[in-house]
Motif scaffolding. Structure first.
Motif, PDB file in Angstrom:
ATOM      1  N   ASN A  12       0.813  -1.217   0.000  1.00 16.21           N
ATOM      2  CA  ASN A  12       0.000   0.000   0.000  1.00 16.21           C
ATOM      3  C   ASN A  12       0.849   1.271   0.000  1.00 16.21           C
ATOM      4  N   SER A  13       2.073   1.178  -0.498  1.00 19.60           N
ATOM      5  CA  SER A  13       2.934   2.357  -0.510  1.00 19.60           C
ATOM      6  C   SER A  13       2.379   3.398  -1.463  1.00 19.60           C
ATOM      7  N   ASP A  14       2.846   4.643  -1.294  1.00 14.54           N
ATOM      8  CA  ASP A  14       2.403   5.711  -2.194  1.00 14.54           C
ATOM      9  C   ASP A  14       2.798   5.405  -3.636  1.00 14.54           C
ATOM     10  N   GLU A  15       3.951   4.744  -3.804  1.00  9.86           N
ATOM     11  CA  GLU A  15       4.411   4.396  -5.145  1.00  9.86           C
ATOM     12  C   GLU A  15       3.455   3.432  -5.822  1.00  9.86           C
ATOM     13  N   VAL A  16       3.005   2.432  -5.062  1.00 15.40           N
ATOM     14  CA  VAL A  16       2.079   1.450  -5.618  1.00 15.40           C
ATOM     15  C   VAL A  16       0.744   2.107  -5.929  1.00 15.40           C
ATOM     16  N   LYS A  17       0.252   2.936  -5.007  1.00 14.53           N
ATOM     17  CA  LYS A  17      -1.021   3.599  -5.239  1.00 14.53           C
ATOM     18  C   LYS A  17      -0.963   4.460  -6.497  1.00 14.53           C
ATOM     19  N   SER A  18       0.193   5.084  -6.748  1.00 12.58           N
ATOM     20  CA  SER A  18       0.299   5.958  -7.908  1.00 12.58           C
ATOM     21  C   SER A  18       0.264   5.172  -9.214  1.00 12.58           C
ATOM     22  N   MET A  19       0.510   3.863  -9.140  1.00 10.42           N
ATOM     23  CA  MET A  19       0.483   3.043 -10.340  1.00 10.42           C
ATOM     24  C   MET A  19      -0.934   2.752 -10.819  1.00 10.42           C
ATOM     25  N   LYS A  20      -1.909   2.927  -9.949  1.00 10.67           N
ATOM     26  CA  LYS A  20      -3.301   2.661 -10.307  1.00 10.67           C
ATOM     27  C   LYS A  20      -3.463   1.243 -10.860  1.00 10.67           C
ATOM     28  N   LEU A  21      -2.997   0.265 -10.110  1.00  9.10           N
ATOM     29  CA  LEU A  21      -3.124  -1.113 -10.568  1.00  9.10           C
ATOM     30  C   LEU A  21      -4.588  -1.442 -10.841  1.00  9.10           C
ATOM     31  N   PRO A  22      -4.894  -1.963 -12.017  1.00  7.04           N
ATOM     32  CA  PRO A  22      -6.294  -2.281 -12.338  1.00  7.04           C
ATOM     33  C   PRO A  22      -6.818  -3.397 -11.445  1.00  7.04           C
ATOM     34  N   ARG A  23      -8.100  -3.348 -11.188  1.00  5.27           N
ATOM     35  CA  ARG A  23      -8.756  -4.440 -10.491  1.00  5.27           C
ATOM     36  C   ARG A  23      -8.978  -5.589 -11.475  1.00  5.27           C
ATOM     37  N   SER A  24      -8.966  -6.775 -10.927  1.00  3.09           N
ATOM     38  CA  SER A  24      -9.094  -7.989 -11.739  1.00  3.09           C
ATOM     39  C   SER A  24     -10.532  -8.488 -11.705  1.00  3.09           C
ATOM     40  N   ILE A  25     -11.124  -8.665 -12.882  1.00  5.25           N
ATOM     41  CA  ILE A  25     -12.494  -9.165 -12.982  1.00  5.25           C
ATOM     42  C   ILE A  25     -12.481 -10.456 -13.790  1.00  5.25           C
ATOM     43  N   GLY A  26     -12.964 -11.528 -13.190  1.00  3.46           N
ATOM     44  CA  GLY A  26     -13.056 -12.804 -13.880  1.00  3.46           C
ATOM     45  C   GLY A  26     -14.174 -12.773 -14.907  1.00  3.46           C
ATOM     46  N   HIS A  27     -13.818 -12.756 -16.186  1.00  6.78           N
ATOM     47  CA  HIS A  27     -14.777 -12.648 -17.279  1.00  6.78           C
ATOM     48  C   HIS A  27     -15.526 -13.966 -17.444  1.00  6.78           C
ATOM     49  N   ARG A  28     -16.796 -13.978 -17.098  1.00  5.20           N
ATOM     50  CA  ARG A  28     -17.595 -15.202 -17.037  1.00  5.20           C
ATOM     51  C   ARG A  28     -16.966 -16.192 -16.048  1.00  5.20           C
ATOM     52  N   GLY A  29     -16.272 -15.635 -15.054  1.00  6.45           N
ATOM     53  CA  GLY A  29     -15.632 -16.441 -14.029  1.00  6.45           C
ATOM     54  C   GLY A  29     -14.208 -16.779 -14.417  1.00  6.45           C
ATOM     55  N   TYR A  30     -13.920 -18.082 -14.473  1.00 10.56           N
ATOM     56  CA  TYR A  30     -12.595 -18.587 -14.837  1.00 10.56           C
ATOM     57  C   TYR A  30     -12.799 -19.617 -15.938  1.00 10.56           C
ATOM     58  N   PRO A  31     -13.177 -19.149 -17.148  1.00 11.89           N
ATOM     59  CA  PRO A  31     -13.647 -20.064 -18.192  1.00 11.89           C
ATOM     60  C   PRO A  31     -12.574 -20.916 -18.848  1.00 11.89           C
ATOM     61  N   VAL A  32     -11.296 -20.624 -18.607  1.00 13.56           N
ATOM     62  CA  VAL A  32     -10.278 -21.517 -19.162  1.00 13.56           C
ATOM     63  C   VAL A  32     -10.155 -22.788 -18.323  1.00 13.56           C
ATOM     64  N   LYS A  33     -10.783 -22.798 -17.154  1.00 18.18           N
ATOM     65  CA  LYS A  33     -10.733 -23.973 -16.276  1.00 18.18           C
ATOM     66  C   LYS A  33     -12.093 -24.650 -16.116  1.00 18.18           C
ATOM     67  N   TYR A  34     -13.157 -23.867 -16.159  1.00 15.24           N
ATOM     68  CA  TYR A  34     -14.505 -24.389 -15.911  1.00 15.24           C
ATOM     69  C   TYR A  34     -15.468 -23.847 -16.961  1.00 15.24           C
ATOM     70  N   PRO A  35     -16.630 -24.474 -17.131  1.00 13.44           N
ATOM     71  CA  PRO A  35     -17.593 -23.951 -18.101  1.00 13.44           C
ATOM     72  C   PRO A  35     -17.941 -22.493 -17.807  1.00 13.44           C
ATOM     73  N   GLU A  36     -17.925 -21.676 -18.830  1.00 15.40           N
ATOM     74  CA  GLU A  36     -18.194 -20.250 -18.640  1.00 15.40           C
ATOM     75  C   GLU A  36     -19.527 -20.001 -17.961  1.00 15.40           C
ATOM     76  N   ASN A  37     -19.522 -19.032 -17.059  1.00 11.79           N
ATOM     77  CA  ASN A  37     -20.727 -18.603 -16.344  1.00 11.79           C
ATOM     78  C   ASN A  37     -21.326 -19.677 -15.437  1.00 11.79           C
ATOM     79  N   SER A  38     -20.627 -20.790 -15.265  1.00 11.47           N
ATOM     80  CA  SER A  38     -21.105 -21.784 -14.291  1.00 11.47           C
ATOM     81  C   SER A  38     -20.757 -21.300 -12.897  1.00 11.47           C
ATOM     82  N   LEU A  39     -21.434 -21.836 -11.899  1.00 13.78           N
ATOM     83  CA  LEU A  39     -21.125 -21.451 -10.527  1.00 13.78           C
ATOM     84  C   LEU A  39     -19.695 -21.851 -10.182  1.00 13.78           C
ATOM     85  N   GLU A  40     -19.247 -22.998 -10.699  1.00 10.57           N
ATOM     86  CA  GLU A  40     -17.866 -23.433 -10.463  1.00 10.57           C
ATOM     87  C   GLU A  40     -16.876 -22.411 -11.015  1.00 10.57           C
ATOM     88  N   SER A  41     -17.160 -21.887 -12.197  1.00 10.44           N
ATOM     89  CA  SER A  41     -16.278 -20.917 -12.838  1.00 10.44           C
ATOM     90  C   SER A  41     -16.233 -19.608 -12.056  1.00 10.44           C
TER      91      SER A  41
END
Length: 317
Positions: free
Chosen positions: A16-45
């Motif tokens: 949480n340093s000022d340097e890290v905050k200034s980088m504006k790291l994007p938030r990670s959103i699982g697109h339809r979950g984790y579809p490379v591992k599980y069926p897209e949009n399934s509860l498992e995904s």
């Protein structure tokens, strides 16, 4: 010992340093979950995306003939469930859609939006996480009222959902219904056409724009990022899977990245933290690292979007 993916998420969260905050790291959103591992949009995904460190999940909805808000990207069930091309809106959930199972193992059921929202109430893993609901252009506007009813059924507190749900809409026609049925819920415009996005930028209820990667990788796309940030609004980018494009999104300072590969994106965020302060030209380095093949594909897709997007949009406006 924690798995590498979980460790990476923890490492990002704890710096949480000022340097890290200034980088504006994007938030990670699982697109339809984790579809490379599980069926897209399934509860498992969807659960798996949270398990590997995503900050949130994105899912798509349609309204069945008997009024259930179901989780499905496609208008029909042929591709994912091996069923027919009959639109979901013409089929009942009870007695029909509820019995479908995905072609991909572990042959998951079609999920209801209610089941996804229940996780935010009952599952401790979802504490501090959020959900982006994608209302596709081919939806009937009645789906907005359906979403509102499901949220109130699960938790009758609009402020609870305001902190956990972002509603993504493709078309202007959905705005009046959002204002009527979910006035407290933040909205984003999801799209591919930078010109059409202008219809949403100054709309007070719209907190940001979620734009396809191929449109962002243009000068107009870069300008859109600056414009939105100047207005105090957000820019999300989808669907970003190659690490070279993940790194570019980080260098651009976008606010969230939708990806099918949340583990890879976690690693890119950790790598960005490790290199923080090493370069004065992170964006230039990220641009130079993009392969010729990727640049060619992006250019081709961008050209196609300019032609096809207006034509496709008119089918549903």
């Amino acid at each position: 010992m924690s798995s590498p993916s979980v460790f990476a998420a923890k490492e990002v969260a704890e710096l949480n340093s000022d340097e890290v905050k200034s980088m504006k790291l994007p938030r990670s959103i699982g697109h339809r979950g984790y579809p490379v591992k599980y069926p897209e949009n399934s509860l498992e995904s969807l659960l798996a995306a949270i398990d590997v460190g995503a900050d949130g999940i994105e899912t798509d909805v349609h309204l069945s003939a008997d009024g259930y808000v179901v989780v499905s990207h496609d208008l029909h069930t042929k591709r994912v469930f091996g069923s027919t091309t009959e639109p979901i809106r013409n089929r009942n959930y009870i007695g029909d859609l509820e019995h479908l199972r995905t072609v991909q193992e572990p042959h998951s059921k079609m999920v209801l939006l209610k089941e996804v929202l229940d996780q935010f109430v009952t599952n401790p893993k979802f504490e501090g996480k959020w959900l982006c609901i994608d209302v596709k252009a081919d939806n009937d506007v009645a789906v907005i009222e359906g979403i509102a009813k499901v949220m109130m059924e699960v938790m009758a507190d609009p402020l609870f959902w305001k902190e956990r749900v972002v509603l993504g809409i493709w078309l202007v026609k959905f705005l009046p219904l959002c204002h009527k049925h979910v006035p407290e819920i933040p909205l984003i415009h999801i799209g591919v056409d930078l010109s059409y996005a202008a219809n949403f930028i100054h709309e007070p209820s719209v907190i940001g724009i979620s734009m396809v990667m191929v449109s962002i990788y243009t000068q107009r796309g870069y300008d859109l990022i600056t414009q939105l940030h100047d207005l105090g609004k957000f820019i999300y980018v989808w669907t970003v899977n190659p690490p070279e494009l993940m790194t570019l999104c980080i260098a651009l300072g976008v606010d969230a990245v939708l990806t099918d590969e949340p583990v890879k994106f976690e690693q890119c965020r950790v790598d960005a933290l490790a290199k923080a302060g090493e370069s004065r030209d992170a964006l230039g380095e990220a641009e130079r690292a993009i392969s010729f093949g990727t640049k060619t594909r992006l250019y081709g897709l961008s050209t196609g979007i300019k032609v096809l997007a207006p034509l496709l949009r008119r089918r549903f406006e």
